[in-house]
Design a protein around this motif. Structure first.
Motif, PDB file in Angstrom:
ATOM      1  N   CYS A  57      -5.300  -4.726  -4.402  1.00  0.00           N
ATOM      2  CA  CYS A  57      -4.434  -4.268  -2.925  1.00  0.00           C
ATOM      3  C   CYS A  57      -3.659  -3.116  -3.689  1.00  0.00           C
ATOM      4  O   CYS A  57      -3.489  -2.231  -2.995  1.00  0.00           O
ATOM      5  CB  CYS A  57      -4.287  -4.573  -2.245  1.00  0.00           C
ATOM      6  N   ALA A  58      -2.403  -3.715  -4.895  1.00  0.00           N
ATOM      7  CA  ALA A  58      -1.126  -2.770  -5.093  1.00  0.00           C
ATOM      8  C   ALA A  58      -1.434  -0.994  -5.179  1.00  0.00           C
ATOM      9  O   ALA A  58      -1.471  -0.037  -5.245  1.00  0.00           O
ATOM     10  CB  ALA A  58      -0.375  -3.585  -5.988  1.00  0.00           C
ATOM     11  N   GLU A  59      -2.305  -1.696  -6.890  1.00  0.00           N
ATOM     12  CA  GLU A  59      -2.958  -0.175  -6.661  1.00  0.00           C
ATOM     13  C   GLU A  59      -3.660   0.407  -5.956  1.00  0.00           C
ATOM     14  O   GLU A  59      -3.438   2.158  -6.088  1.00  0.00           O
ATOM     15  CB  GLU A  59      -4.023  -0.478  -8.223  1.00  0.00           C
ATOM     16  N   TRP A  60      -4.758   0.163  -4.961  1.00  0.00           N
ATOM     17  CA  TRP A  60      -4.668   1.182  -3.950  1.00  0.00           C
ATOM     18  C   TRP A  60      -3.762   1.836  -3.524  1.00  0.00           C
ATOM     19  O   TRP A  60      -3.991   3.033  -3.400  1.00  0.00           O
ATOM     20  CB  TRP A  60      -6.041   0.413  -3.162  1.00  0.00           C
ATOM     21  N   VAL A  61      -3.028   0.973  -2.901  1.00  0.00           N
ATOM     22  CA  VAL A  61      -1.573   1.752  -1.644  1.00  0.00           C
ATOM     23  C   VAL A  61      -1.379   2.444  -2.661  1.00  0.00           C
ATOM     24  O   VAL A  61      -0.475   3.857  -2.524  1.00  0.00           O
ATOM     25  CB  VAL A  61      -1.043   0.487  -1.183  1.00  0.00           C
ATOM     26  N   LEU A  62      -0.896   2.621  -3.929  1.00  0.00           N
ATOM     27  CA  LEU A  62       0.679   3.154  -4.682  1.00  0.00           C
ATOM     28  C   LEU A  62      -0.787   4.241  -5.383  1.00  0.00           C
ATOM     29  O   LEU A  62       0.227   5.255  -5.365  1.00  0.00           O
ATOM     30  CB  LEU A  62       0.891   2.107  -5.957  1.00  0.00           C
ATOM     31  N   ARG A  63      -1.973   3.998  -5.681  1.00  0.00           N
ATOM     32  CA  ARG A  63      -2.237   4.948  -6.651  1.00  0.00           C
ATOM     33  C   ARG A  63      -2.729   6.402  -5.208  1.00  0.00           C
ATOM     34  O   ARG A  63      -2.967   7.833  -5.138  1.00  0.00           O
ATOM     35  CB  ARG A  63      -3.660   4.943  -6.390  1.00  0.00           C
TER      36      ARG A  63
ATOM     37  N   LYS B 115      11.156  -7.718  -4.048  1.00  0.00           N
ATOM     38  CA  LYS B 115      10.658  -5.715  -4.568  1.00  0.00           C
ATOM     39  C   LYS B 115       9.621  -5.058  -3.696  1.00  0.00           C
ATOM     40  O   LYS B 115       9.579  -5.551  -3.230  1.00  0.00           O
ATOM     41  CB  LYS B 115      10.297  -6.548  -5.471  1.00  0.00           C
ATOM     42  N   LYS B 116      10.588  -4.132  -3.314  1.00  0.00           N
ATOM     43  CA  LYS B 116       9.544  -2.574  -3.537  1.00  0.00           C
ATOM     44  C   LYS B 116       9.092  -2.073  -4.496  1.00  0.00           C
ATOM     45  O   LYS B 116       9.995  -2.304  -5.439  1.00  0.00           O
ATOM     46  CB  LYS B 116      10.672  -1.541  -1.895  1.00  0.00           C
ATOM     47  N   LEU B 117       7.787  -1.612  -3.941  1.00  0.00           N
ATOM     48  CA  LEU B 117       7.152  -0.764  -5.180  1.00  0.00           C
ATOM     49  C   LEU B 117       6.566   0.848  -4.342  1.00  0.00           C
ATOM     50  O   LEU B 117       5.979   0.386  -4.150  1.00  0.00           O
ATOM     51  CB  LEU B 117       5.875  -1.908  -5.846  1.00  0.00           C
TER      52      LEU B 117
END
Length: 203
Positions: free
Chosen positions: A51-57, A68-70
C-alpha cells in the motif's frame, strides 16, 4: 463552393474527436497501471508495504504507526526489512485513483485518509473507500472536482467514521443535503464542511 466548404468543416471534426478519445483512453490506462494492486507483490512484501508503494508511487504520502512520515518512494526500506503498519494516507496533489483502493483492505491500522486536490479521484474512489471501512475513523475529501453528490453519499458505508471533512467539491450540487444524508447514516460522525476551506489537509 458550398459543397467544398461543408467537406472542409466536416473533416477536422472527424479527425479531432477520436484523437481526444484516444488520449483519454491512453492516460486512463497509464493511471490504471500505476494504481492497480499486484497480488503477487502484496503476498511477497505484505499489505502495508504494498500500500505504501502504491501511495508513494503516485505522489502521495504516508505516516507509519511509529509516527514517521514518508513522501519519497526511494526512501522505502529494502524488501527484506519489515515495515510498520500504515495509520495515515495523504493523497494531496497525487494521482492515486479508484484502481488502487483495494490496497486498503489489508491495512489493519489505517485510520486516516486525506484526498485533496486530486483530479483522478471520482465517485468510484468514494465507493472504493469501503475497502477501509473496518478501520477508517477520519476522512477528508476536498477539491476533487470529479466527485459528485452520489459519490459523497457512498461514504455512508464507513460506519466507524468519527470525523468527515468535505469542502471545495465543485462537482457536488447540494453539499448540505449530502451532509444531512450522511449524518442520518453516521450519527456518531462529526461532519464538517461547506463552500469555504476548513483546516485544509488536516484531519
Amino acid at each position: 463552393m458550398s459543397l467544398l466548404t461543408n467537406i472542409h468543416i466536416a473533416l477536422p471534426r472527424k479527425l479531432y474527436v477520436p484523437r481526444i478519445n484516444q488520449n483519454r483512453t491512453f492516460w486512463e490506462y497509464v493511471n490504471m497501471m500505476f494504481n492497480k494492486p499486484d497480488p503477487k507483490r502484496i503476498e511477497a512484501v505484505g499489505p502495508d508495504r504494498a500500500c505504501a508503494e502504491w501511495v508513494l508511487r503516485n505522489g502521495g504520502r504516508i505516516i507509519w504507526a511509529d509516527g514517521k512520515k514518508l513522501a519519497d518512494y526511494n526512501s522505502l526500506p529494502s524488501d527484506e526489512q519489515a515495515v510498520p503498519k500504515i495509520i495515515e494516507i495523504d493523497g494531496t496533489n497525487s494521482s492515486i485513483s479508484h484502481y488502487g483502493f483495494p490496497h486498503l483492505s489489508g491495512c489493519t491500522m489505517l485510520q486516516r485518509i486525506i484526498l485533496h486536490n486530486d483530479n483522478y479521484i471520482d465517485d468510484r474512489a468514494m465507493k472504493g473507500l469501503s475497502y477501509g471501512r473496518k478501520t477508517l475513523t477520519h476522512v477528508q475529501i476536498s477539491k476533487c472536482p470529479s466527485v459528485t453528490d452520489l459519490g459523497v453519499k457512498e461514504i455512508k458505508i464507513l460506519d466507524k467514521l468519527e470525523t468527515l471533512k468535505l469542502f471545495d467539491l465543485q462537482g457536488v450540487t447540494n453539499l448540505e443535503e449530502c451532509k444531512k444524508y450522511l449524518q442520518s447514516h453516521l450519527p456518531k460522525c462529526q461532519i464538517q464542511g461547506g463552500e469555504k476551506k476548513i483546516n485544509e489537509n488536516s484531519t
